[in-house]
Design a protein around this motif. Structure first.
Motif, PDB file in Angstrom:
ATOM      1  N   PHE A  10      -0.941 -35.979  63.260  1.00 39.06           N
ATOM      2  CA  PHE A  10      -1.460 -35.559  62.060  1.00 39.06           C
ATOM      3  C   PHE A  10      -0.185 -35.050  60.897  1.00 39.06           C
ATOM      4  O   PHE A  10      -0.406 -34.217  60.088  1.00 39.06           O
ATOM      5  CB  PHE A  10      -2.379 -34.608  62.267  1.00 39.06           C
ATOM      6  CG  PHE A  10      -3.527 -34.645  62.989  1.00 39.06           C
ATOM      7  CD1 PHE A  10      -4.594 -35.612  62.226  1.00 39.06           C
ATOM      8  CD2 PHE A  10      -3.730 -34.435  64.206  1.00 39.06           C
ATOM      9  CE1 PHE A  10      -5.621 -36.054  62.923  1.00 39.06           C
ATOM     10  CE2 PHE A  10      -4.942 -34.775  64.872  1.00 39.06           C
ATOM     11  CZ  PHE A  10      -5.892 -35.636  64.270  1.00 39.06           C
ATOM     12  N   CYS A  11       0.918 -35.570  61.356  1.00 41.25           N
ATOM     13  CA  CYS A  11       2.112 -35.220  60.329  1.00 41.25           C
ATOM     14  C   CYS A  11       3.162 -36.399  60.684  1.00 41.25           C
ATOM     15  O   CYS A  11       3.101 -37.297  61.453  1.00 41.25           O
ATOM     16  CB  CYS A  11       2.713 -33.972  60.751  1.00 41.25           C
ATOM     17  SG  CYS A  11       3.533 -33.567  62.632  1.00 41.25           S
ATOM     18  N   GLY A  12       4.327 -36.241  59.873  1.00 40.24           N
ATOM     19  CA  GLY A  12       5.466 -37.357  59.941  1.00 40.24           C
ATOM     20  C   GLY A  12       6.702 -37.169  60.900  1.00 40.24           C
ATOM     21  O   GLY A  12       7.503 -37.987  60.908  1.00 40.24           O
ATOM     22  N   CYS A  13       6.325 -36.119  61.751  1.00 42.35           N
ATOM     23  CA  CYS A  13       7.436 -36.013  62.593  1.00 42.35           C
ATOM     24  C   CYS A  13       7.406 -36.902  63.748  1.00 42.35           C
ATOM     25  O   CYS A  13       6.744 -37.620  64.161  1.00 42.35           O
ATOM     26  CB  CYS A  13       7.095 -34.535  63.528  1.00 42.35           C
ATOM     27  SG  CYS A  13       7.378 -33.209  62.327  1.00 42.35           S
ATOM     28  N   SER A  14       8.821 -37.415  64.209  1.00 42.04           N
ATOM     29  CA  SER A  14       9.162 -38.437  65.118  1.00 42.04           C
ATOM     30  C   SER A  14       8.700 -38.115  66.615  1.00 42.04           C
ATOM     31  O   SER A  14       8.289 -36.794  67.036  1.00 42.04           O
ATOM     32  CB  SER A  14      10.694 -38.498  65.541  1.00 42.04           C
ATOM     33  OG  SER A  14      10.955 -39.379  66.326  1.00 42.04           O
ATOM     34  N   GLN A  24      12.003 -31.642  66.415  1.00 45.75           N
ATOM     35  CA  GLN A  24      11.007 -32.663  65.941  1.00 45.75           C
ATOM     36  C   GLN A  24       9.707 -32.113  65.676  1.00 45.75           C
ATOM     37  O   GLN A  24       8.627 -32.570  66.143  1.00 45.75           O
ATOM     38  CB  GLN A  24      10.812 -33.901  66.765  1.00 45.75           C
ATOM     39  CG  GLN A  24      12.028 -34.770  66.887  1.00 45.75           C
ATOM     40  CD  GLN A  24      11.990 -36.048  68.049  1.00 45.75           C
ATOM     41  OE1 GLN A  24      12.673 -36.669  67.910  1.00 45.75           O
ATOM     42  NE2 GLN A  24      11.090 -35.659  68.822  1.00 45.75           N
ATOM     43  N   VAL A  25       9.703 -31.030  64.472  1.00 45.89           N
ATOM     44  CA  VAL A  25       8.752 -30.243  64.294  1.00 45.89           C
ATOM     45  C   VAL A  25       8.468 -30.000  62.644  1.00 45.89           C
ATOM     46  O   VAL A  25       9.675 -29.942  62.066  1.00 45.89           O
ATOM     47  CB  VAL A  25       8.722 -28.907  65.188  1.00 45.89           C
ATOM     48  CG1 VAL A  25       8.690 -28.957  66.459  1.00 45.89           C
ATOM     49  CG2 VAL A  25      10.041 -28.145  64.595  1.00 45.89           C
ATOM     50  N   CYS A  26       7.296 -29.503  62.345  1.00 44.69           N
ATOM     51  CA  CYS A  26       7.196 -29.310  60.922  1.00 44.69           C
ATOM     52  C   CYS A  26       6.047 -28.106  60.996  1.00 44.69           C
ATOM     53  O   CYS A  26       5.379 -27.990  61.811  1.00 44.69           O
ATOM     54  CB  CYS A  26       6.824 -30.325  60.120  1.00 44.69           C
ATOM     55  SG  CYS A  26       5.144 -31.086  60.630  1.00 44.69           S
ATOM     56  N   VAL A  28       2.949 -28.629  60.208  1.00 42.19           N
ATOM     57  CA  VAL A  28       1.625 -28.938  60.988  1.00 42.19           C
ATOM     58  C   VAL A  28       1.732 -28.901  62.440  1.00 42.19           C
ATOM     59  O   VAL A  28       0.782 -28.245  62.775  1.00 42.19           O
ATOM     60  CB  VAL A  28       1.303 -30.498  60.061  1.00 42.19           C
ATOM     61  CG1 VAL A  28       0.210 -31.015  60.802  1.00 42.19           C
ATOM     62  CG2 VAL A  28       1.241 -30.645  58.602  1.00 42.19           C
ATOM     63  N   CYS A  29       2.746 -29.484  62.555  1.00 42.65           N
ATOM     64  CA  CYS A  29       2.624 -29.574  64.454  1.00 42.65           C
ATOM     65  C   CYS A  29       3.031 -28.200  65.023  1.00 42.65           C
ATOM     66  O   CYS A  29       2.918 -28.008  66.167  1.00 42.65           O
ATOM     67  CB  CYS A  29       3.344 -30.821  64.809  1.00 42.65           C
ATOM     68  SG  CYS A  29       5.155 -30.843  64.674  1.00 42.65           S
ATOM     69  N   LEU A  30       3.670 -27.226  64.160  1.00 47.51           N
ATOM     70  CA  LEU A  30       3.727 -25.942  64.802  1.00 47.51           C
ATOM     71  C   LEU A  30       2.479 -24.809  64.442  1.00 47.51           C
ATOM     72  O   LEU A  30       2.530 -23.902  64.882  1.00 47.51           O
ATOM     73  CB  LEU A  30       4.911 -25.220  63.924  1.00 47.51           C
ATOM     74  CG  LEU A  30       6.369 -25.905  64.279  1.00 47.51           C
ATOM     75  CD1 LEU A  30       7.504 -25.084  63.422  1.00 47.51           C
ATOM     76  CD2 LEU A  30       6.565 -25.632  65.708  1.00 47.51           C
TER      77      LEU A  30
HETATM   78 ZN   LIG Z   1       5.203 -32.301  62.491  1.00 48.12          ZN
END
Ligand SMILES: [Zn+2]
Length: 468
Positions: A10-14, A24-26, A28-30
């Protein structure tokens, strides 16, 4: 299993494995407040691809839901998953001609990873690189009837999934995980017994062993008249036993409800058709075709189609030298052995299919000996040199000239009269010694078959003379 996408669900992280923690976090995934998810189109394509390969009915209208629970590796306190309307339902997979039902396939996101300090037990860390990686869960019907069948099912499933490029299915890296449910019942009962869930197995063999352990434990309970309580148990690889983890009373109420930040999906038939056309030949079909087209045994076909990369390599090599049986033998016994020894994948191998075909052709046409072929294979494994050029440059062409070999044989016999009398007096191993000396003298280039013939002829001549 984790899907082979470059970015998260659900996000653009690798999604790359093995990077330093929390790089590799943003938001959304945090799970930061206000961050909004966007579904990964590739992940949905891979889910549909799997559904097609497992003969499932695809849900044209599916949606994501929130599965609520509290745990430190889940920063939002809920996981985006699927519940009542998953991406696909009602499929099947054949294991030894028995159809095993696939109840459902659903997509969700992975959690973060907790790392505990085992030594002092004083601290724990969380790595959110894994948080939000696309996961696909495949649930079977309760139709697998033995631990061995469960292992075979997993092997079959892994072969299909890696063939169609949906997941790399590496259990050691956690990209494939398995929870197994088991229950026992008396043959006279229609209803399935109370189920036990077993977790924490990190290989297919461990799944089989854990289930075999539970099978025995449950039968003993039933035989003693003790009723089985529904529970989740953990497999202990070291002790080779399962241990109780939680019972039904402690089970979660996940309070599923539709994810308000994602719209329901509508998948068109055109989209499904496009994915279907990209799947290509599935492993079972390819295995059958190999038997038919290349006249290979079922055993050989199975090994040569065990991985898509191996099957592709084989067909490519055959296109350079049309002797499938020979190519197959060299590939299975020599090349795969060499790859295993060096922990190398066939796609990274410097021996191209054309090079393997050239070696097989030279051996088959008796230009080089079988042994020289194996030596060349090892050499070009590290150098990547063209085997034909190598044979020419190193002058490795086999000696098949009969006059030349006869001369070699006679020279060696003159040199070792003792070995001749040993052989005559019944010491058969002297033959091997002489063979070795002749081969050595020819720098291993003499054709061993012809050498053997001449040596036999010469030695029996001597014996005849003796009798006279
Ligand atoms: Zn992310």
């Amino acid at each position: 299993m984790e899907l082979l996408t470059d970015s998260k669900m659900f996000c653009g992280c690798s999604t790359q494995f093995g990077r330093p923690p929390n790089t590799q976090v943003c938001p959304v995934c945090l799970g930061l407040p206000g961050a909004l998810p966007v579904a990964n189109k590739k992940a949905i394509e891979l889910g549909i691809k799997t559904a097609i390969a497992l003969n499932c009915r695809i849900n044209n209208n599916f949606l994501f839901v929130r599965k609520s629970y509290f745990y430190p590796d889940l920063p939002k306190n809920f996981q985006i998953s699927q519940y009542r309307d998953p991406i696909a339902v009602k499929g099947h997979l054949y294991v030894d001609d028995k159809s095993i039902g696939i109840a459902r396939i659903h997509l969700e996101e992975d959690t973060g990873k907790l790392i505990h300090d085992e030594k002092t037990g004083l601290w724990s860390c969380i790595d959110f690189n894994r948080s939000g990686i696309p996961l696909m869960e495949i649930v079977t019907e309760p139709e697998i009837s033995s631990p061995e069948e469960a292992e075979k099912f997993l092997e079959k499933l892994k072969r299909i999934i890696s063939y169609i490029g949906v997941s790399d299915c590496i259990m050691e890296e956690g990209s494939l995980r398995c929870d197994a449910n088991i229950s026992v019942r008396k043959t006279s009962d229609d209803k399935l017994g109370t189920k036990i869930e077993v977790k924490n197995m990190n290989s297919f063999r461990a799944v089989r062993r854990a289930l075999a352990f539970e099978e025995k434990r449950l039968i003993e309970l039933v035989d003693k008249g003790i009723s089985v309580q529904q529970e989740t148990r953990l497999w202990n690889e070291q002790l080779q036993i399962t241990q109780g983890m939680r019972t039904k009373e402690e089970a979660h109420d996940y309070r599923y409800f539709p994810e308000p930040d994602l719209l329901p999906f509508n998948i068109t038939e055109d989209f499904i058709y496009k994915i279907r056309s990209e799947i290509g030949e599935l492993p079972d079909d390819r295995e059958k075709r190999f038997q038919k087209d290349y006249n290979l045994s079922s055993y050989d076909s199975k090994i040569l189609t065990s991985k898509k990369s191996i099957a592709d390599y084989f067909e490519n090599a055959v296109s350079f030298y049309n002797k499938p049986k020979l190519i197959g033998n060299w590939l299975q016994t020599e090349l795969l052995g060499l790859l295993k020894e060096n922990h190398c994948d066939i796609v990274e191998c410097k021996i191209t299919p054309e090079f393997l075909a050239k070696i097989v052709k030279m051996v088959d046409e008796k230009i080089i000996s079988n042994n020289t072929g194996k030596i060349i294979l090892r050499e070009i494994f590290s150098t990547g040199q063209d085997p034909e050029i190598l044979v020419r440059d190193k002058n490795l062409v086999q000696i098949t000239d009969e006059e030349e070999i006869e001369k070699l044989v006679q020279e060696v016999l003159e040199q070792y009269p003792q070995a001749i009398s040993d052989y005559r007096s019944g010491k058969i191993q002297a033959f091997g010694f002489l063979m070795g000396q002749i081969m050595k003298k020819s720098n291993n280039k003499a054709n061993p078959g012809i050498v053997k013939q001449f040596l036999q002829k010469e030695l029996s001549k001597n014996m005849d003379r003796e009798k006279e």
